[in-house]
Design a protein around this motif. Structure first.
Motif, PDB file in Angstrom:
ATOM      1  N   MET A   1       2.875   8.394  -2.572  1.00 37.36           N
ATOM      2  CA  MET A   1       3.541   8.000  -1.490  1.00 37.36           C
ATOM      3  C   MET A   1       3.185   8.039   0.079  1.00 37.36           C
ATOM      4  SD  MET A   1       7.600   9.520  -0.748  1.00 37.36           S
ATOM      5  CE  MET A   1       6.195  11.400   0.121  1.00 37.36           C
ATOM      6  N   LEU A   2       1.838   7.993   0.305  1.00 35.02           N
ATOM      7  CA  LEU A   2       1.786   7.732   1.800  1.00 35.02           C
ATOM      8  C   LEU A   2       0.641   6.124   1.970  1.00 35.02           C
ATOM      9  CD1 LEU A   2       0.846  11.704   2.999  1.00 35.02           C
ATOM     10  CD2 LEU A   2       2.188  10.208   3.648  1.00 35.02           C
ATOM     11  N   ASP A   3       0.081   6.289   0.648  1.00 34.17           N
ATOM     12  CA  ASP A   3      -0.089   4.784   0.631  1.00 34.17           C
ATOM     13  C   ASP A   3       0.464   3.677   1.084  1.00 34.17           C
ATOM     14  OD1 ASP A   3      -0.244   5.683  -2.472  1.00 34.17           O
ATOM     15  OD2 ASP A   3      -1.055   3.987  -2.632  1.00 34.17           O
ATOM     16  N   ARG A   4       1.682   4.380   0.283  1.00 27.80           N
ATOM     17  CA  ARG A   4       2.808   2.993   0.419  1.00 27.80           C
ATOM     18  C   ARG A   4       3.669   2.836   1.099  1.00 27.80           C
ATOM     19  NH1 ARG A   4       6.262   4.249  -4.062  1.00 27.80           N
ATOM     20  NH2 ARG A   4       5.505   7.016  -4.167  1.00 27.80           N
ATOM     21  N   LEU A   5       3.534   4.448   1.887  1.00 23.96           N
ATOM     22  CA  LEU A   5       4.099   3.966   3.081  1.00 23.96           C
ATOM     23  C   LEU A   5       3.177   3.654   4.813  1.00 23.96           C
ATOM     24  CD1 LEU A   5       6.344   4.567   5.674  1.00 23.96           C
ATOM     25  CD2 LEU A   5       4.764   6.908   5.833  1.00 23.96           C
ATOM     26  N   ASP A   6       2.055   3.807   4.517  1.00 27.71           N
ATOM     27  CA  ASP A   6       0.773   3.061   4.891  1.00 27.71           C
ATOM     28  C   ASP A   6       0.919   1.659   5.335  1.00 27.71           C
ATOM     29  OD1 ASP A   6       0.217   5.413   6.316  1.00 27.71           O
ATOM     30  OD2 ASP A   6      -1.561   5.633   4.663  1.00 27.71           O
ATOM     31  N   TYR A   7       1.055   1.260   3.911  1.00 23.39           N
ATOM     32  CA  TYR A   7       0.873  -0.239   3.693  1.00 23.39           C
ATOM     33  C   TYR A   7       2.118  -1.106   4.338  1.00 23.39           C
ATOM     34  CZ  TYR A   7       2.609  -4.725   0.900  1.00 23.39           C
ATOM     35  OH  TYR A   7       2.235  -6.240   0.080  1.00 23.39           O
ATOM     36  N   LEU A   8       2.973  -0.552   3.839  1.00 19.99           N
ATOM     37  CA  LEU A   8       4.698  -0.858   4.107  1.00 19.99           C
ATOM     38  C   LEU A   8       4.986  -1.292   5.730  1.00 19.99           C
ATOM     39  CD1 LEU A   8       7.134  -1.958   3.671  1.00 19.99           C
ATOM     40  CD2 LEU A   8       8.575   0.176   3.389  1.00 19.99           C
ATOM     41  N   GLN A   9       4.174  -0.157   6.046  1.00 12.93           N
ATOM     42  CA  GLN A   9       3.992   0.097   7.938  1.00 12.93           C
ATOM     43  C   GLN A   9       3.280  -0.934   8.590  1.00 12.93           C
ATOM     44  OE1 GLN A   9       3.578   4.528   8.365  1.00 12.93           O
ATOM     45  NE2 GLN A   9       4.683   3.895  10.058  1.00 12.93           N
ATOM     46  N   LYS A  10       1.883  -1.258   7.387  1.00 12.91           N
ATOM     47  CA  LYS A  10       1.198  -2.252   7.978  1.00 12.91           C
ATOM     48  C   LYS A  10       1.634  -3.563   8.009  1.00 12.91           C
ATOM     49  CE  LYS A  10      -2.970   0.200   7.837  1.00 12.91           C
ATOM     50  NZ  LYS A  10      -3.709   0.668   6.320  1.00 12.91           N
TER      51      LYS A  10
END
Length: 118
Positions: A1-10
């Motif tokens: 889930m954190l990789d998806r959150l990082d992607y969305l924030q970038k």
């Protein structure tokens, strides 16, 4: 889930016109956790003021997105998919702010066009 959150924030970094606020310990009225909240349209007249929250499932790539238009007292729900490399909201692939802004504007216009039934 954190990789998806990082992607969305970038993909959608905080900027002057739209503010991205990561919120990790927040839940919707239904008790779903909100991972990311976006305040849109505060500085531009061409996009409606909107609050966008993403309820990201920790196991699957699907999520529920709630878009609130506080001035119009309207809430919309859209489902999508978010992986570490792709963000799709409804049927629209989101790859920058302009795409998300266009989608939010279109959803409000669509809502206003729907006849009111009582």
């Amino acid at each position: 889930m954190l990789d998806r959150l990082d992607y969305l924030q970038k993909l959608l970094p905080s900027e002057k016109t739209n503010r991205v606020v990561p919120v990790y310990m927040f839940t919707t009225d239904e008790g779903l956790p909100v991972i990311l909240r976006i305040n849109m349209g505060n500085a531009r007249s061409d996009i409606p003021v909107a609050l966008v929250t993403f309820d990201i499932d920790p196991i699957t790539p699907t999520f529920r997105c709630e878009i609130q238009y506080p001035r119009e007292h309207v809430k919309r729900h859209v489902y999508g998919r978010l992986t570490g490399k792709r963000f799709v909201l409804g049927t629209t692939a989101v790859d920058n702010w302009q795409t998300l802004e266009s989608l939010v504007t279109a959803l409000l216009a669509e809502q206003e066009a729907e006849p009111v039934t009582e």
